[in-house]
Design a protein around this motif. Structure first.
Motif, PDB file in Angstrom:
ATOM      1  N   VAL A 256       0.874  -1.173   0.000  1.00  0.00           N
ATOM      2  CA  VAL A 256       0.000   0.000   0.000  1.00  0.00           C
ATOM      3  C   VAL A 256       0.907   1.217   0.000  1.00  0.00           C
ATOM      4  O   VAL A 256       1.800   1.323   0.845  1.00  0.00           O
ATOM      5  N   ARG A 257       0.672   2.117  -0.957  1.00  0.00           N
ATOM      6  CA  ARG A 257       1.515   3.310  -1.108  1.00  0.00           C
ATOM      7  C   ARG A 257       0.669   4.575  -1.131  1.00  0.00           C
ATOM      8  O   ARG A 257      -0.472   4.563  -1.563  1.00  0.00           O
ATOM      9  N   ASP A 258       1.286   5.659  -0.697  1.00  0.00           N
ATOM     10  CA  ASP A 258       0.680   6.983  -0.766  1.00  0.00           C
ATOM     11  C   ASP A 258       1.013   7.558  -2.138  1.00  0.00           C
ATOM     12  O   ASP A 258       2.184   7.698  -2.483  1.00  0.00           O
TER      13      ASP A 258
ATOM     14  N   GLN B 296      -9.325   6.219  -2.876  1.00  0.00           N
ATOM     15  CA  GLN B 296      -9.391   7.367  -1.974  1.00  0.00           C
ATOM     16  C   GLN B 296     -10.609   7.162  -1.064  1.00  0.00           C
ATOM     17  O   GLN B 296     -11.644   6.697  -1.513  1.00  0.00           O
TER      18      GLN B 296
ATOM     19  N   ARG C  43      -6.107   2.120  -7.462  1.00  0.00           N
ATOM     20  CA  ARG C  43      -5.854   3.464  -6.947  1.00  0.00           C
ATOM     21  C   ARG C  43      -7.163   3.942  -6.322  1.00  0.00           C
ATOM     22  O   ARG C  43      -8.184   4.023  -6.993  1.00  0.00           O
TER      23      ARG C  43
ATOM     24  N   LEU D 103      -4.039   5.513   7.763  1.00  0.00           N
ATOM     25  CA  LEU D 103      -4.521   6.106   6.515  1.00  0.00           C
ATOM     26  C   LEU D 103      -5.343   7.355   6.822  1.00  0.00           C
ATOM     27  O   LEU D 103      -5.909   7.468   7.905  1.00  0.00           O
TER      28      LEU D 103
ATOM     29  N   TYR E 177      -6.163  -4.406   6.256  1.00  0.00           N
ATOM     30  CA  TYR E 177      -5.046  -3.473   6.444  1.00  0.00           C
ATOM     31  C   TYR E 177      -4.558  -3.501   7.892  1.00  0.00           C
ATOM     32  O   TYR E 177      -5.337  -3.392   8.832  1.00  0.00           O
TER      33      TYR E 177
ATOM     34  N   LEU F 151       3.364   2.389   2.683  1.00  0.00           N
ATOM     35  CA  LEU F 151       2.693   2.590   3.964  1.00  0.00           C
ATOM     36  C   LEU F 151       2.521   1.274   4.704  1.00  0.00           C
ATOM     37  O   LEU F 151       2.363   1.259   5.925  1.00  0.00           O
TER      38      LEU F 151
ATOM     39  N   SER G 177      -4.937   9.851  -1.586  1.00  0.00           N
ATOM     40  CA  SER G 177      -5.026   8.811  -2.615  1.00  0.00           C
ATOM     41  C   SER G 177      -3.974   7.748  -2.348  1.00  0.00           C
ATOM     42  O   SER G 177      -2.825   8.060  -2.031  1.00  0.00           O
ATOM     43  N   TYR G 178      -4.379   6.492  -2.498  1.00  0.00           N
ATOM     44  CA  TYR G 178      -3.507   5.353  -2.231  1.00  0.00           C
ATOM     45  C   TYR G 178      -3.491   4.410  -3.420  1.00  0.00           C
ATOM     46  O   TYR G 178      -4.472   4.303  -4.155  1.00  0.00           O
ATOM     47  N   GLU G 179      -2.373   3.709  -3.573  1.00  0.00           N
ATOM     48  CA  GLU G 179      -2.257   2.628  -4.540  1.00  0.00           C
ATOM     49  C   GLU G 179      -2.065   1.335  -3.771  1.00  0.00           C
ATOM     50  O   GLU G 179      -1.280   1.293  -2.816  1.00  0.00           O
TER      51      GLU G 179
END
Length: 144
Positions: free
Chosen positions: A52-54, A126, A124, A96, A80, A62, A101-103
């Motif tokens: 999980v990335r920002d 939000q 992707r 979070l 998560y 993340l 926005s997260y991927e």
């Protein structure tokens, strides 16, 4: 030295199979504190890696999970911040935030009887107005 046609056909077939991969549809549900990632609308998947990335901080994970000791582990979903059996945490979970926005990126192997083909999938998202939504992708933005 000239290669024979049967050898070329075998070589081409092996190369084509090695280059194969599949796409896995990832979905998300639940609240902001404990979102749940599902694979291909709820079926079990053999997962090797989940990250999980920002989106605002490219390359910053993340939360990252990786299967332990095997190429992948079977799971029906991943919550998560919770480490499923058969996984290790590479990056501890970061809280979070709404409107960020997260991927979510995942990889693993398909579970076909005849072959194990690598799969990958991404999403992707939000958290806006109390629910998860697909995040828009800015055209021409760095990293898109």
């Amino acid at each position: 030295m000239k290669a024979s046609l049967p050898k070329l056909v075998v070589f081409a077939a092996v190369f084509a199979v090695a280059a194969c991969s599949a796409m896995m549809k990832l979905t998300i549900s639940g609240g902001l504190e404990r979102p749940v990632v599902r694979f291909d609308d709820g079926r079990e998947a053999c997962v090797d890696y989940l990250d999980v990335r920002d989106v605002a901080a490219p390359g910053r994970s993340l939360w990252t999970l990786r299967a332990v000791g095997v190429r992948c582990a079977m799971v029906g979903h991943i919550v998560y911040g919770e480490t499923p059996r058969g996984f290790m945490v590479e990056t501890p979970p970061t809280p979070l935030s709404a409107d960020a926005s997260y991927e979510i990126l995942g990889m693993g192997l398909t579970t076909n009887l005849m072959s194990k083909v690598p799969w990958s999938g991404g999403l992707r998202i939000q958290y806006r107005d109390g629910r998860w939504r697909e995040a828009s992708v800015a055209r021409g933005a760095p990293g898109t």
